[in-house]
Every structure is written in C-alpha cells, then in structure tokens.
Design an enzyme around this catalytic site. Sequence first.
Site, PDB file in Angstrom:
ATOM      1  N   ARG A 191     -22.234 -90.204  10.900  1.00 56.23           N
ATOM      2  CA  ARG A 191     -21.291 -89.139  11.381  1.00 56.23           C
ATOM      3  C   ARG A 191     -19.750 -90.191  11.321  1.00 56.23           C
ATOM      4  O   ARG A 191     -18.656 -89.538  11.293  1.00 56.23           O
ATOM      5  CB  ARG A 191     -21.498 -88.490  12.677  1.00 56.23           C
ATOM      6  CG  ARG A 191     -22.472 -87.699  12.805  1.00 56.23           C
ATOM      7  CD  ARG A 191     -22.824 -87.193  14.363  1.00 56.23           C
ATOM      8  NE  ARG A 191     -21.791 -86.256  14.690  1.00 56.23           N
ATOM      9  CZ  ARG A 191     -21.514 -86.053  15.770  1.00 56.23           C
ATOM     10  NH1 ARG A 191     -22.407 -86.386  16.657  1.00 56.23           N
ATOM     11  NH2 ARG A 191     -20.588 -85.154  15.979  1.00 56.23           N
ATOM     12  N   SER A 236     -43.323-101.291  18.541  1.00 53.43           N
ATOM     13  CA  SER A 236     -41.888-102.058  18.282  1.00 53.43           C
ATOM     14  C   SER A 236     -41.233-101.411  17.066  1.00 53.43           C
ATOM     15  O   SER A 236     -41.780-100.526  16.322  1.00 53.43           O
ATOM     16  CB  SER A 236     -42.269-103.342  18.013  1.00 53.43           C
ATOM     17  OG  SER A 236     -42.787-103.486  16.513  1.00 53.43           O
ATOM     18  N   GLY A 284     -32.936-112.765  35.896  1.00 51.25           N
ATOM     19  CA  GLY A 284     -34.183-113.474  36.483  1.00 51.25           C
ATOM     20  C   GLY A 284     -34.242-112.892  37.874  1.00 51.25           C
ATOM     21  O   GLY A 284     -34.660-113.729  38.865  1.00 51.25           O
ATOM     22  N   ILE A 285     -33.913-111.773  38.124  1.00 51.40           N
ATOM     23  CA  ILE A 285     -34.083-110.885  39.496  1.00 51.40           C
ATOM     24  C   ILE A 285     -35.339-110.791  39.720  1.00 51.40           C
ATOM     25  O   ILE A 285     -36.374-110.405  38.938  1.00 51.40           O
ATOM     26  CB  ILE A 285     -33.511-109.526  39.222  1.00 51.40           C
ATOM     27  CG1 ILE A 285     -31.945-109.786  39.296  1.00 51.40           C
ATOM     28  CG2 ILE A 285     -33.567-108.956  40.719  1.00 51.40           C
ATOM     29  CD1 ILE A 285     -31.133-108.442  39.072  1.00 51.40           C
ATOM     30  N   ASN A 330     -39.996-102.619  14.565  1.00 47.13           N
ATOM     31  CA  ASN A 330     -40.552-103.046  13.173  1.00 47.13           C
ATOM     32  C   ASN A 330     -41.779-102.534  12.656  1.00 47.13           C
ATOM     33  O   ASN A 330     -41.794-102.002  11.758  1.00 47.13           O
ATOM     34  CB  ASN A 330     -40.689-104.763  13.482  1.00 47.13           C
ATOM     35  CG  ASN A 330     -39.316-105.444  13.293  1.00 47.13           C
ATOM     36  OD1 ASN A 330     -38.582-104.939  12.664  1.00 47.13           O
ATOM     37  ND2 ASN A 330     -39.654-106.510  14.095  1.00 47.13           N
ATOM     38  N   TYR A 367     -35.291 -82.440  26.022  1.00 56.82           N
ATOM     39  CA  TYR A 367     -35.388 -82.933  24.666  1.00 56.82           C
ATOM     40  C   TYR A 367     -36.741 -82.808  24.097  1.00 56.82           C
ATOM     41  O   TYR A 367     -36.653 -82.469  22.933  1.00 56.82           O
ATOM     42  CB  TYR A 367     -34.922 -84.491  24.983  1.00 56.82           C
ATOM     43  CG  TYR A 367     -35.123 -85.516  23.475  1.00 56.82           C
ATOM     44  CD1 TYR A 367     -34.181 -85.303  22.645  1.00 56.82           C
ATOM     45  CD2 TYR A 367     -36.328 -86.181  23.479  1.00 56.82           C
ATOM     46  CE1 TYR A 367     -34.324 -85.945  21.489  1.00 56.82           C
ATOM     47  CE2 TYR A 367     -36.303 -86.816  22.276  1.00 56.82           C
ATOM     48  CZ  TYR A 367     -35.540 -86.675  21.279  1.00 56.82           C
ATOM     49  OH  TYR A 367     -35.593 -87.601  20.319  1.00 56.82           O
TER      50      TYR A 367
END
Length: 312
Positions: A32, A204, A188-189, A206, A137
């Site tokens: 678009r 994935s 790192g929470i 890929n 959706y």
Amino acid sequence: MKVLVTGASGFIGQALCEHLQSSGLFVRAQMRRQPAAAANYECLIGELDDLAFLSTALAGIDVVIHLAGRAHQFGKDASNLDAMMAVNRDLTLRLAAEAEKNQVKRFVFVSSIGVNGVETNAVPIDESSPPNPIKDYALSKYEAEIALSARYIDQSGPMDLVIVRPPLVYAANAPGNFRKLLKLVDKGIPLPFSGVSNQRSMISLNNLTDFIRVCATHPDAGGEVFVVSDGQDFSLPEILQALFEGKSKAPRLFYFPVAIMSTAARLLGKGALMTQLCGSFIINSEKARTVLNWVPPFSPRDELVKSARDFK
C-alpha cells in the site's frame, strides 16, 4: 512460476517474498506504500479494491498468496466487525474472483488458527476439528474461508484454493504478545511463570514461509486446508528459558499461583491475554507432513533462541 504476494510489506509478507525469491520463483509484491528499503523483487504500490491496479498486479501471475488483511485493531476500531468483514472477507472474495478472471492457477489464502478457537484441552486441533472463532478477526477469516470454499474447494475450475491456518508466528521482529515477551526478557525482569504447565503450538517465521512456498508449488496442495505448526510444543516456562538463553541471561522465573494470576487478569479485563500466555493450544499438523511431505526445516528451539538473540 510467477507469484503475487498481497500484504507484502507486513511481518510475514516481507520474509515470504524474500524466501520465494531465493527459491527461484518470480515474485511480485503488492504493497500500500513504498517500502523503506530496496527489494530484489518486483514491488507494486496500490490498493486491492482498485480494479485497474489489480489488472496490472495479476497480469501473468500463476499463484496468488493472500496475506493482506485487517488485524490487531485497537481503541475505537477494536470491535468493528463490519470493518473486519469488509476487508478480510469481502475484499478477499473480490480478489479471488479477479484472480480467476486473470487465469491464475492457485489462490493461497492465509487464514488463522483462531478459526478453531483460542484454547484446547487434551485433544489437539487438526483440519477436522469444528470451527470455533471467538474473536472478530477469526470470525471474518472463517467467513472468508466458507465463501472461498463454496466457490473453489470442490470446483474443477481453472483456479484451485489452498487454505492455511497458522498459529502464533514468532521471530525477532514479531508483533503482538511475542514481542511483549521479548521485551520483558530483554529487560531481565523476573517473571511469575515457573508454575505454568501449559503446552502451546507455534510456528517460526522461517518455517511458515517455507510451508507457504510448498502450498504455492506442490501439486497435491490444491483443494486442501492445512493447520500447521513447528511440530514441537512448548510450555510458557520453556519458551521463556529459550528466550533468556538467546539473550545470554540466566532465566528469571519464579513461582506464583496461576489461579490467582488468572483471577486478577479477569478482574483487570486481561483474561484473554492470560489465556494466550498460560492456556494450552495444541495443533496436530500431521496432514502437512503426509500430504505435502513437508518437514519444518528449522528447529523450533533454535528459532526461539535466535528470535531473542536478534531482537533489538
């Protein structure tokens, strides 16, 4: 073989065009707006509801892979079902009709596993599972599937149909909830999910692009519906452990009762998010392997590690 990819500037579309091109296919990408970077395949800028543009885009095309759609709407448009239907169902049907007029041989419609619901119990979902679209959706995708199937699945006309229902698609640049997990791991929470014992099927980026390529080119794919995944399921703690490994960080997970988290999430209006994180959703994608002889080329755990390592 010449392939038109709609929605080619999106998360899946960009990767798919690159994969198809590297596989030796001619790729024409519908977008678009002008892409930010130069591409090594043909890019056409235009709208799918513009018949003059479609005539140009479809000229000489053998296969259409339809990714374009309306998703991830927020704010006042979040529950606009009419808008979803107008794009994901009605525009899809018009595109398919124009493709047939232009002698396209195959139409690959990338739908959503949301057509089958948001959670599973002990029985994995496969192509024979009853539809259960919960979100707007998913409902709009399901209605597009119904209408496309009525016209093309059982017809012996010149154009055949392939429907693909992928689950959550992950990569370093993935949107949505996977991106939120990547951000939390990157910071790192400490996360309260060590007690979650769910199982989730994902795919994935890929692996998905490779599967879509097979659906576009394999002679036995026509007239079929496929649910597809990496073929290996993970619990939320296992996903997070792989992401922490990709960031070269020790996993920071601690125990907190899932029941309490679920109750709190519902009270805060985040029940759907809690289901996506801690609920189980298992797919049986054996049909993809038996009918198309497709085996995911990339290890899912390696792909999770790589997603975190490449996340910026």
